[in-house]
Scaffold this active site. Structure first.
Site, PDB file in Angstrom:
ATOM      1  CB  ALA A   1       1.939  -1.134  -4.040  1.00  0.00           C
ATOM      2  CB  CYS A   2       5.040  -2.142  -8.786  1.00  0.00           C
ATOM      3  SG  CYS A   2       5.713  -3.178  -9.772  1.00  0.00           S
TER       4      CYS A   2
END
Length: 114
Positions: A10-11
Site C-alpha cells: 500500500a506504500c
C-alpha cells in the site's frame, strides 16, 4: 545477489523500491509483507544495527500514534517490542542485501546496497 525487502504494497515508496530491485539485473528478490509476517525483535535489532540506525530512527511516526505513546524517546527494547506487537510502527521499506541494509526513504537509497 539476493535482496530481501520488508514491504508494504500500500506504500508508494515501498512499491518504487521493489520496482528498482526487480529491474536490477542479477538481483533475486524475496518480498516479506511485514504487516502479515512481522520480523522478530532480534531481526529488527539486527537490521537497524546493520543499517547504522537506531530503532527509534526506524519508527514510523506518520499515520501512527508512536509520538503520542512516547516511543521516539523510549528505550530500544520498548520500541522493538512495540514494533513487533504493531508492525504498522515499522517505517518502510527496509532492504537487506549482502552489501548491507538500508531504510529506503527515498527509494533511491536502495542503490547503495546493490
Amino acid at each position: 545477489m539476493k535482496a530481501t525487502i520488508w514491504h508494504n504494497p500500500a506504500c508508494g515508496t515501498s512499491r518504487k523500491t521493489l520496482a528498482i530491485l526487480e529491474e536490477s539485473p542479477g538481483v533475486e528478490v524475496a518480498v516479506i509483507e511485514y504487516l502479515k509476517t512481522p520480523p522478530t525483535a532480534a531481526k529488527l535489532a539486527q537490521l537497524y544495527r546493520d543499517a547504522g540506525i537506531t530503532p527509534q530512527q526506524g519508527l514510523r511516526l506518520r499515520g501512527t500514534d508512536a509520538a503520542e505513546r512516547g516511543l521516539p524517546d523510549a528505550s530500544d527494547a520498548e520500541v522493538l517490542a512495540a514494533m513487533v506487537a504493531e508492525p504498522v510502527l515499522i517505517e518502510r521499506p527496509v532492504v537487506e542485501t549482502e552489501k548491507g541494509v538500508r531504510l529506503c526513504r527515498p527509494q533511491d537509497v536502495v542503490r547503495e546496497i546493490l
